[in-house]
Design a protein around this motif. Structure first.
Motif: not given
Length: 216
Positions: A136-149
């Motif tokens: 098992r490994a964990q990859l990273e996404i720098d930013f998950v950006c949410n605004k409304g939908s």
């Protein structure tokens, strides 16, 4: 008004944060690092308290990790970014000007200015090691950006000097099985383009100068 009994320790902790913007950490790790480097005696709870002071003073912002597949938050470790990079650089007397980390901080701040809720993305994957065992490994996404939908996945990559580095940046995107837009922001000038996998690449200049850049 906060009653701080160790003003010098408070200042030194802020310097430690300034030296490690965008690095995964937690109060215990910061306390251990502080006590090792400064030879001080800050407890985890005191560090946690001081961090809340910095946030209340709008000196730093935190980004919590979010498991994209499991759709749940992971409280620790997390990342801290400076709200004002000028102040951060001045505190360190303009030492440690690492363009990679500074650009990541700039992207984070710009996303907040645009009204997004910003998290650090975690993508759990299973891999085969050299001996044929599944790990098992964990990859990273720098930013998950949410605004409304709306949601965007963003990688901040100051440079992409090789195919290996390109694969490293886009691998987390490939393992996310939804249709939200995936973007790599790079430090050099380039035209905005989308590859055959639907991943968009744009320069930091296009990202910053066009408020609708994420929609392009």
């Amino acid at each position: 008004m906060y009653k701080v009994q160790k003003n010098e320790s408070l200042s030194e902790l802020l310097d430690l944060l300034a030296s490690n913007i965008g690095c995964l950490t937690n109060p215990k790790k910061l306390a251990d690092s502080f006590n090792s480097i400064v030879k001080g005696k800050l407890t985890r709870d005191t560090v946690q308290k001081y961090l809340s002071y910095f946030e209340d003073a709008f000196l730093i912002e935190k980004a919590v990790r979010f498991d994209i597949k499991g759709k749940n938050y992971i409280n620790y470790p997390l990342k801290y970014y400076f709200s004002d990079l000028g102040l951060r650089n001045a505190r360190l007397n303009f030492r440690q000007i690492e363009k990679t980390h500074l650009m990541e901080n700039v992207v984070f701040n710009e996303l907040l200015i645009r009204g997004f809720n910003v998290d650090v993305g975690v993508v759990p994957v299973r891999r085969m090691d050299d001996e044929g065992n599944r790990t098992r490994a964990q990859l990273e996404i720098d930013f998950v950006c949410n605004k409304g939908s709306k949601r965007f996945y963003i990688q901040s990559a100051y440079a992409l000097p090789s195919e290996k580095k390109i694969r490293q940046e886009i691998e987390p995107f490939i393992n996310v099985d939804d249709a939200f837009k995936k973007i790599v922001v790079v430090g050099n000038e380039c035209r905005i383009h989308r590859d055959e996998q639907g991943i968009t690449t744009m320069s930091i200049f296009d990202f910053l100068l066009n408020k609708d850049s994420l929609e392009l």
